[in-house]
Every structure is written in structure tokens, then in C-alpha cells.
Scaffold this active site. Sequence first.
Site: not given
Lengths: 264, 264, 264, 264
Positions: C101, C162, C190, C211-212
Site C-alpha cells: 500500500k 482519520g 475518510g 481503520n479509524s
Amino acid sequence: MSLTIYGEQLNSRLLIGTALYPSPDIMKQAILASGSQVVTLSLKRQNPQEQSGQQIWQYIQDIVKQTNGFLLPNTAGCKTAKEVYTLAQMSRELFQTSWLKLEVIGDDYNLQPDPFELLKATDILIKAGFNVLPYCTDDLVLCQRLYDLGCEVIMPWASPIGTGKGLMNPYNLETIRTRLPNATLILDAGIGKPSDACLAMEMGYDGILLNSAVALADDPVLMARAFANSLNSGEQAYRAGIMQPRQTAHPSTPTLDTPFWHQN
Amino acid sequence: MSLTIYGEQLNSRLLIGTALYPSPDIMKQAILASGSQVVTLSLKRQNPQEQSGQQIWQYIQDIVKQTNGFLLPNTAGCKTAKEVYTLAQMSRELFQTSWLKLEVIGDDYNLQPDPFELLKATDILIKAGFNVLPYCTDDLVLCQRLYDLGCEVIMPWASPIGTGKGLMNPYNLETIRTRLPNATLILDAGIGKPSDACLAMEMGYDGILLNSAVALADDPVLMARAFANSLNSGEQAYRAGIMQPRQTAHPSTPTLDTPFWHQN
Amino acid sequence: MSLTIYGEQLNSRLLIGTALYPSPDIMKQAILASGSQVVTLSLKRQNPQEQSGQQIWQYIQDIVKQTNGFLLPNTAGCKTAKEVYTLAQMSRELFQTSWLKLEVIGDDYNLQPDPFELLKATDILIKAGFNVLPYCTDDLVLCQRLYDLGCEVIMPWASPIGTGKGLMNPYNLETIRTRLPNATLILDAGIGKPSDACLAMEMGYDGILLNSAVALADDPVLMARAFANSLNSGEQAYRAGIMQPRQTAHPSTPTLDTPFWHQN
Amino acid sequence: MSLTIYGEQLNSRLLIGTALYPSPDIMKQAILASGSQVVTLSLKRQNPQEQSGQQIWQYIQDIVKQTNGFLLPNTAGCKTAKEVYTLAQMSRELFQTSWLKLEVIGDDYNLQPDPFELLKATDILIKAGFNVLPYCTDDLVLCQRLYDLGCEVIMPWASPIGTGKGLMNPYNLETIRTRLPNATLILDAGIGKPSDACLAMEMGYDGILLNSAVALADDPVLMARAFANSLNSGEQAYRAGIMQPRQTAHPSTPTLDTPFWHQN
């Protein structure tokens, strides 16, 4: 370019409030800068800091005189048709006007109009000879009923009072405009910046009523001028016929290989 | 209130295109009504219907003279830095200006700028002494690079050319404004109506470049006036300091039980 | 229903990050609950609180084994192609995978990809035999260039890392999907909530990397499950063919006067 | 996970309509695939093409039996409280249920509920022993009044029936959820795609009622499954606690110079 409200012709499409300004003097300057000829005034107003309702009243009278304008008493803070009726009668006697911005609040959180008490109050007031300008939600059926009762002017909200959120529901607002072509539609409450007002005028709204967006600006006088320009802009754009948005790009300059100065 | 572009002070913050009008005469009237002093002109323009590139050129010269304005040749239709360079040199010789609106198209569907060829072309042109006004996407890094190369003016898109979709990505546009406080930022492409232009000016943009929104209006002259007012409005609002939106309603008229005219 | 990434067939369309979880154990439970078979891992990761990079690595290996999944090392924190190249080679040697990535950050404020360094790095890495999954902006030309260089997978952002802002620019994202029908498109960065992921899948995106949104939920394990369901939902909806929105209301029940049980 | 409606516990949070499907058989398959246990049925339904109200009724009975579900007769097409009352009594007798989805249409263009007749009808029906599920606008005061009259379930619209426009006014919908924490809130009308339903569930809505979005999909059965997943997803996300959106980017991987596998 002019707006007619219950038979009175006005040079400005802006209706403006008299609360929340840093001082009465700035209020006066801002309202004069806005060009507005309709000044709203809370019948229940109380200014604890200044203890000077009387002094503000003096300023407001000056403004109305200088603008050759009109006073629009409002019933802010009322919650029932009954409460409204008493206040309205005092208002007419005191201010010598049958105009009334009718507010009947239904919720303390969003300060929205109560559709049921509003309709009831409108009915009573119109029968009592008032020229009612009802502050209402963006509910088409409510607007239609108010119009059917005889309101020449209908004032749906953009968003809750004092939020500055602008037009929450453009679809509803456009539907009201389409379905009530003969009503005078003033967008009232929630306007935060001139582009909001411009957008409403582009939809064909007849005018804008606001207060916080000017009074709470860092420079209320300059902001008043900004709103005056944005209303003119939106009204002109509506008349000029706005282009249809398109999904894909279109070159504004269709090009060929030959530069134009080599052509004849 | 004035805008400075590469050392020239202008009375209007609007830059306007010369294509797509119903007639050269309406083009002239509309541009004069807009107050703009910067008129863009496609170097590759071709008008098949009129076969009269020469005639339009005459009108454009008239406008520039009457407005005491400036010509801004553009490279619409170019796809590579190399192609741009040739056209730019002809332009400078022919129009006696080192100003250039730099368009390097990267896709035929959305007509968006090609960030890679754009940066390359900018580098070459600045070294060759041009004052470059690059049409770019709303990519902060691209804008930063263009600024670092020496562009005093940066022109991100609002949305694809000719779509009239307005500001597709306000977050990106605000970020560019915040991060490049010293760049002159002109919003270019995609503006559909005056409220779009007003919104960009409220964000602190320095100006607007548009064409279709005026040229394709039913009444281009009136629409040009509407845009002039909306730019003034948005610029004033930015300086006046816009109120912060709030989540819950705030009464503009804190009320107590006693009407104000009974107080002292 | 399955997703193919550089020849590997996967049962889940979710790619998931390993940072910001309350604990390594919750990370593991959440990733297992998500059904994801691709776990991203920062090559520069540092966890000052735990001083236990080694421990997390153990957990990640467990997850990959249990899911019969794949490790996707990322270059988070890199700013240049050169920096990326060094890290990429270490990564390949260490993790025995040519998947990467590719993150090349161009701005510290919005942490957006740098289109220029990204393209350069992609070129170098592909020539060096890597399978590149580039994190990029929603710029069609950039995506096209990455695809032309040989990226089978392209990963445009929804909004800055994030922020949880969701899809900032649906128009751009739809354009990329339409114009690159053969690319595997993963929306990366996002995403704030499952409805964001669902919306992207409804547009025809092939997968989501996040992720977040999971790690920062009050209950990451339950949120992982929520995202698994939303991806399935959006993918099914895309295949099922979504109804066209309409401007005016249509009764779902055309009615006549006779109740249906009186008819035959 | 379960939803309680007037004392009945349900395994699915989806309520689904029976109109507009390509065929009765596809209707049956789609409803079974959706997992819904509440099937709405127009009391005034008329199907001119099939002339077979009776046949559809057979299918609907089968569905209710197979799902161990419930019939929810609706008053689509009614315009007055009086009209509703007659129909409601027939309905109770015929279908042996006191449940009633109350529709009282106030406008033929947007098919919106008439707040005034709706409130009147609700009052009458509750006094007559019905369990009323009122279809209403997103007006907080109206919802509050319906709740005060005794409606345990309130069903505000997302947007006009059959438009598929999704959530027109999220602010209003969130306000209603916040202010009526104990009401069972079902979003009814205007849902176009699973991400719309997911978004409403993420706000804490208790369920979704829809029809067109499934019936008008190219593949209604697959779309029914997509909606089932999206409702689960949104409900799980609400319980899992969604991260707060942030204005600026936050790295999911705070990085230092040392790769993590060199740390201990």
C-alpha cells in the site's frame, strides 16, 4: 424590483430584526445600511443589560422615519393562540399598525412554530382584521392552509432561529414556491450568510427576514450591505433565468486547430 | 475592494469568458454590465456558425478599451506542455501581454486539468517570462507546487467546466485558502449561479472566473449584473465576519413577561 | 461476491488497518469480526505507549493465519519516492510479499497523497516487481496514470485520513468508477460510518479500506461487524440495480375507490 | 436487535410494502428475502392490470403465515379523518387486527401527510381502540403531539413517497430522535437505497418502512437482502458508538523513524 406587502410597496426585499446588536447605534446604522424598510420588533422584548427598552424604541422610531418604512411587531415568545391574541391587540393599539409577524413557538429546543396553534391564531387574527405574516415551517400543507385563510404573505423557515444553518431543506422550499405561485414568500429564520439569502432569491422567493446573521457579524453594518447586495443578486438571477446544471463537462470554447485570428 | 493580478489593480473581482453568448453584441453588453476588467479569450477559438473570429476579436478589443481592462488569453483545448508553449509564444506576440490563463486538459469527459502536464508547462512558461494563471483542480499539493513555481494567481475549479454544479468540494477549497494565505485564489469553472460565487467569496477567495453561467442565462446582461452584486456581497461578508453556525436554536429576542414599552 | 487483488481471491471486500485500537487483543477480535482477509501494517509504526511493536506483530501474524489472509504493508509517513523505495525493499524481504500500500504524503495538514511523488514511486516500484496499491486523491487523471503504469488496484480517498467525513466528492468518485471500469477501485481513507462504505459500494466500488472508523468506535468489535454488513449490503444493491430518484412523489399504491377485497 | 411494535416482538426492523412489484411471485420472494415480519397492505388498493386483488391477497396471507408475521393495513389515498375512520373499521373487521398505518394525504404533488387531519384521525382512532402507526412529516411538534395522543410508534418521512431521494432533512430527523427518546421511530417514505436506511439506523431510528426501493429495483429479491443487511449494519453501528468526525486529518499510524520490527 419592488416588493409589495399587504398593499405597501417597498424598495427592499429585506425584512430585518432589531435584537442582538452590540449597541442601539450600531443597530440603527446596520438597518439603514441594509436598505430595509420593514423593521421587526418583539412585543415582549426585554433587555436586562440596558434596562432601556424605551431607548431602543426611540431608535426604532427614528429608523422607520428615516427609511419611510414600516414597523412589523412580532409575537416572539408566545406559545398559544390565546396569548397571541391579547398581545396582538395591544400591538395594534400601541403601534397603530395591523401588520403582525405571527410567531407561536411549539418547542423550546428548536424554537419551531407550532403548526396547530399557528393556524388557530391566524384564523382568529385575520377575522379580527390583522394583516398576518406567519412564521411557519417548510410544510407545504401548513403553508397552503395559511394562504387559504387569507395570508398574503407566508414566511417558512430556512432552519431554526439563530442557528445560521441556511436552507436545511431546499426541496421543500422549492415545492412551496412551485405550489403557491401567488403567495408572497419570505424566507424567515436560519439564514447565516449572504449566499443563503441569494440561494433563496434564486429559487424565486420574494424576500428574506433575518436578524442574527447581521447582528452577530463582527461588523454588522458591512454585513447589512452584503445582504442587500446578495438579495439584489439573487432576485436578478431569478429573473435572468439560471442555466441548467449538467452532468458532464462542456467546453466553453469549442476548439479546432486553427487559431481564430487566422480565420475570416 | 480591489483585486491585484500580477501588479495590475482591478476594480472588479470577476474574470469573464467570451464564448457561448447568443451574439457578439450581447457578449459585449453582458461583459460591460458585469464590471469585469479581465476578459478571457481562447487562442484556439473557432466559431463555425459565424465564421467570424475576426468580428468577435473586434468586439473584445472594444470591451478592453471601454473598461480600461486586460486581455487574458487562454490555452483551452491544449493537452500537453509542448502544445501550450507554442501557443503561448504566439499569444504574447499577437496580444502584447505576458498574462496567460493556462489550461492543459487531461480528460475529455470532465475536461479537468492534467496536474502533471500543467506543472511542467507552468515551469517552462514562468522561465520564459510569462505571468501564468493556471486552471487547476482543488488538489492542495498541486496548488502548493504551482505557487512554489512562482504563480501569484492560482485558479482551482469549483466543478467541471460548463456543468454549473457549483462548489463540489468546499472542504478542499477551504483547505487551499487556509494553507495558501498569500496566493491570489480565483475560483474557475463550474460556477452555475450567483450564490455559488457568493459562497466562494465568503470563504475568502479573491475572485471568480466564469463564462457559461452568464452566457447561457436567458438574459445574459441581467445575469452579469447579478454576478457583479454577488461577488461584492461575498467579499463584504468575508470582511464583515460571518456568524458561526450553531446546532440548536437561539432566540433573537430573549423574552420576559413584561412588554418592553412598560419598562424603563 | 469475492474480490480479486493481484490474483488472490478474497471472501471479503474490506481491507483493514491495525492502528489506534484500545488494545492488541481488541484489534484482533475486531479484525476477525470484520471478516477481512487483508490487514494493513505500517512499516514505520511506532507505539510509544506500549513499546511493543513486537507484540503487535505477533497478533497480526495470528490474524493473517486465522483468516487465511494477506499482509498489506504500507508506507505511511513517507514523503518522497526515494524514501518509499528503501522501505519497500525492506518490506518485501521481511514480510515475503510484493504487495504494497503506497502512501506518499504531500501535506501535513490534510495528509493527502502527493500526486507527483506518488506517480514517480509507483513507476519505480512496478519496475522493481512490486504489486502496488496506491493511496491517491480523487483526481481522475492521477488515477488514470496509475492505472496506465500497471496498477490493477487504485485507492482514491473519500476524505482526509482519520476525519471520518465520508465521501467529500461523490461526483469525482463516480467519474473515476465510470471512466476506469476495469480497475479494481478501493475507497481508502475518510470513511466514518457504515453508511459511507455502503454508499461507495452502491456506486460500484470494489472494496473499502479503513481503520479509524472501527478502531475509534466505542465497541470496535461490533463496529467491525457493522461494516462487514454494510459492504455486503452496498455490493448487493449495486448488483440489484438501484431505482432512479424522482423529483415528484409517486404513490406506491395507486388507489381507486373500491377496496381490493371487493374486486375480483 | 429485536423491535417491539405495540407489544409484538419482531426479529426484523424492516416494514415492507406490497405494491409495484413485477409480479406477485417476485413480491413474495422479495419479502421473504427481506426478513421482514410486517407487511403493509393498502386498503384501497387497485391493480388494473391484473384485476386480481384477490390473488395478491392470497400471496400476502402466505407471506404472513410463513414469516410468523403481521399484517399492517394502511389508509393510502385517504384525505380526511372521516374517510380514514370508515376504512379503519372495515379493516379491523376484515383483517382482525387493530394495527393501522395511518396515511392522510394533504397534497397531490408531494403526497405528504396533512398534519391537521392526521392529528384529528389519530385522536379518533386511538379512542376507538386502534394501534396507530402514523405516517407524518419530519415536524417535531407534530411528532410530539402524535406521541402525546398515545402513538407508541411514529413514522416521519425521509422524503416524498416514491422519490427515492433519501433523507432530505437529517437535522430534523435527528432532532426528533433526540427529543422523543421513548418513541419507536420508523422512517417511512423516500428511502432510495440501502445506504439511506443505514444512515437512519445509525441515527438511532428503530426501523424503516419502504416499498419502491425494493419493488422497483432490477432485482427486487437481491435488493431486499441488501436492505436487510443495511438495517443490521446501521443498528449495530448505532450501538457500537460512531467516531466523531474531525476537521483535520489524523494519521492512523503515528510514525517515527525506526520501523517497528526494530523496536522492542
